[in-house]
Structure formats: C-alpha cells, structure tokens
Design a protein around this motif. Structure first.
Motif, short mmCIF file in Angstrom:
data_model
loop_
_atom_site.label_atom_id
_atom_site.label_comp_id
_atom_site.label_asym_id
_atom_site.label_seq_id
_atom_site.Cartn_x
_atom_site.Cartn_y
_atom_site.Cartn_z
N SER A 71 0.83 -1.21 0.00
CA SER A 71 0.00 0.00 0.00
C SER A 71 0.86 1.25 0.00
CB SER A 71 -0.91 0.02 1.23
OG SER A 71 -1.83 -1.03 1.18
N VAL A 72 1.99 1.22 0.70
CA VAL A 72 2.89 2.37 0.73
C VAL A 72 3.42 2.65 -0.68
CG1 VAL A 72 5.09 3.24 1.62
CG2 VAL A 72 3.51 2.03 3.13
N VAL A 73 3.82 1.61 -1.39
CA VAL A 73 4.33 1.79 -2.75
C VAL A 73 3.23 2.32 -3.66
CG1 VAL A 73 5.26 0.60 -4.78
CG2 VAL A 73 6.12 0.04 -2.50
N ALA A 74 2.02 1.76 -3.55
CA ALA A 74 0.90 2.23 -4.38
C ALA A 74 0.58 3.68 -4.08
CB ALA A 74 -0.32 1.35 -4.15
N GLU A 75 0.55 4.05 -2.81
CA GLU A 75 0.27 5.44 -2.43
C GLU A 75 1.34 6.38 -2.96
OE1 GLU A 75 -1.84 8.58 -1.03
OE2 GLU A 75 -2.50 6.50 -1.06
N TYR A 76 2.58 5.95 -2.94
CA TYR A 76 3.67 6.77 -3.48
C TYR A 76 3.45 7.02 -4.97
CZ TYR A 76 8.27 8.19 -5.04
OH TYR A 76 9.30 8.89 -5.63
N LEU A 77 3.10 5.97 -5.71
CA LEU A 77 2.88 6.12 -7.15
C LEU A 77 1.71 7.06 -7.44
CD1 LEU A 77 3.45 2.42 -8.23
CD2 LEU A 77 5.03 4.35 -8.53
N VAL A 78 0.63 6.91 -6.69
CA VAL A 78 -0.54 7.77 -6.89
C VAL A 78 -0.21 9.22 -6.54
CG1 VAL A 78 -2.88 8.27 -6.07
CG2 VAL A 78 -2.23 5.93 -6.62
N SER A 79 0.46 9.43 -5.40
CA SER A 79 0.76 10.81 -4.98
C SER A 79 1.78 11.46 -5.90
CB SER A 79 1.21 10.86 -3.53
OG SER A 79 2.44 10.19 -3.37
N ALA A 80 2.67 10.69 -6.51
CA ALA A 80 3.64 11.26 -7.44
C ALA A 80 2.93 11.87 -8.64
CB ALA A 80 4.63 10.20 -7.89
N MET A 81 1.77 11.32 -9.00
CA MET A 81 0.99 11.84 -10.12
C MET A 81 -0.09 12.82 -9.68
SD MET A 81 0.46 8.35 -12.28
CE MET A 81 -0.35 9.19 -13.62
N ALA A 82 -0.30 12.96 -8.38
CA ALA A 82 -1.39 13.78 -7.84
C ALA A 82 -2.72 13.36 -8.46
CB ALA A 82 -1.12 15.27 -8.05
N ALA A 83 -2.92 12.06 -8.54
CA ALA A 83 -4.12 11.52 -9.18
C ALA A 83 -5.36 11.78 -8.33
CB ALA A 83 -3.95 10.02 -9.41
N GLN A 84 -6.41 12.18 -8.99
CA GLN A 84 -7.73 12.33 -8.36
C GLN A 84 -8.60 11.21 -8.93
OE1 GLN A 84 -8.19 14.70 -5.95
NE2 GLN A 84 -6.02 15.03 -6.27
N CYS A 85 -8.78 10.19 -8.14
CA CYS A 85 -9.41 8.97 -8.64
C CYS A 85 -10.89 8.90 -8.25
CB CYS A 85 -8.65 7.76 -8.12
SG CYS A 85 -6.89 7.82 -8.51
N MET A 86 -11.65 9.91 -8.63
CA MET A 86 -13.06 9.98 -8.24
C MET A 86 -13.97 9.32 -9.26
SD MET A 86 -13.10 13.97 -7.20
CE MET A 86 -11.96 14.53 -8.46
N LEU A 87 -13.68 9.50 -10.53
CA LEU A 87 -14.53 9.05 -11.62
C LEU A 87 -13.66 8.52 -12.75
CD1 LEU A 87 -16.56 12.38 -11.90
CD2 LEU A 87 -17.40 10.29 -10.84
N TRP A 88 -14.29 7.84 -13.69
CA TRP A 88 -13.54 7.39 -14.85
C TRP A 88 -12.92 8.58 -15.57
CZ3 TRP A 88 -13.21 8.01 -20.06
CH2 TRP A 88 -12.47 7.05 -20.75
N GLN A 89 -13.67 9.68 -15.71
CA GLN A 89 -13.17 10.84 -16.43
C GLN A 89 -11.94 11.46 -15.76
OE1 GLN A 89 -16.32 10.35 -15.57
NE2 GLN A 89 -17.63 10.61 -17.37
#
Length: 133
Positions: A71-89
C-alpha cells in the motif's frame, strides 16, 4: 530510520501531554531553506516518536490502517501523479484498475460471476453506501 523493523519496540502511544510537540517546534519559520537532512532529522526525532503507531502489532483501536508495504508503494505512485481517482473521467486507468482488482477479489472469495462492487476510501463512505443501499 527503519520504521517498520523498529515498530515492535516502540510504545503504541507516546507518553506526552498536549502541547509538548507544539513547544518543540520553532516559533517562527526559518529565514532560509533548511537542508533535507535537518528536515528528516526533525521528522525522526520530533514526529515519529510522538505518534500513535497504527501499524504497531499491539494497536487494537479504531480501524486498522492501510500501510502494508504494498500500500505504501501504491500510495507513493498515486501521490507522485497527484491523481484524483473519483470518476472514470478524472482517472480512467485508476478506475479500470480498481474494477479489475475488485473482480480479482470476487474470484479469490469464490463469489459468482457478475458479482461486483467498488472500493470505498473510508469506513465512513462505506457505511454511507451501505445505508443508502
């Protein structure tokens, strides 16, 4: 610091009083940039020891935290992109990855084909979804 290997030897909760940490932090911001070594040293001496360690093997309150190494690795990857994963769009790849992972979980649990769902981001939103359902 190797936080995970030292976790078992730490107290679950620090023996401090409200305001102790506040008083240990400088009253005024630094005038110039500080080296990362000092920032990390402050983190290791002022913050880490004074936290409640949710990943501690003797922590049994609230909900378990999600800081398994994967989970730490996954969170790092997501935060590096500043991903907003709310919707498909907002994040097509994240949405479709979640859909696939939920299907993997269905298979692992032996649930029938066609059973589906979504991963909730907190116990609060999961409870709300259950109440609305």
């Amino acid at each position: 610091m190797d936080y995970r290997s030292s976790l078992r030897d730490r107290p679950v909760r620090p023996a401090i009083a409200p305001g102790d940490i506040f008083r240990s932090i400088e009253e005024s911001p630094p005038e110039t940039a500080e080296p990362m070594e000092k920032i990390f040293a402050d983190f290791e001496t002022k913050i880490v020891p004074e936290m409640t360690h949710w990943q501690h093997p003797r922590f049994f309150a609230y909900f378990p935290a999600n800081a398994a190494p994967v989970s730490v690795v996954a969170e790092y990857l997501v935060s590096a992109m500043a991903a907003q994963c709310m919707l498909w769009q907002t994040s097509p790849a994240a949405t479709e990855l979640e859909t696939r992972i939920v299907d993997w979980m269905r298979q692992a649990l032996g649930l029938p084909e066609g059973f589906s769902g979504v991963i909730q981001d907190s116990a609060s939103s999961a409870t709300l979804a259950a109440v609305l359902t």
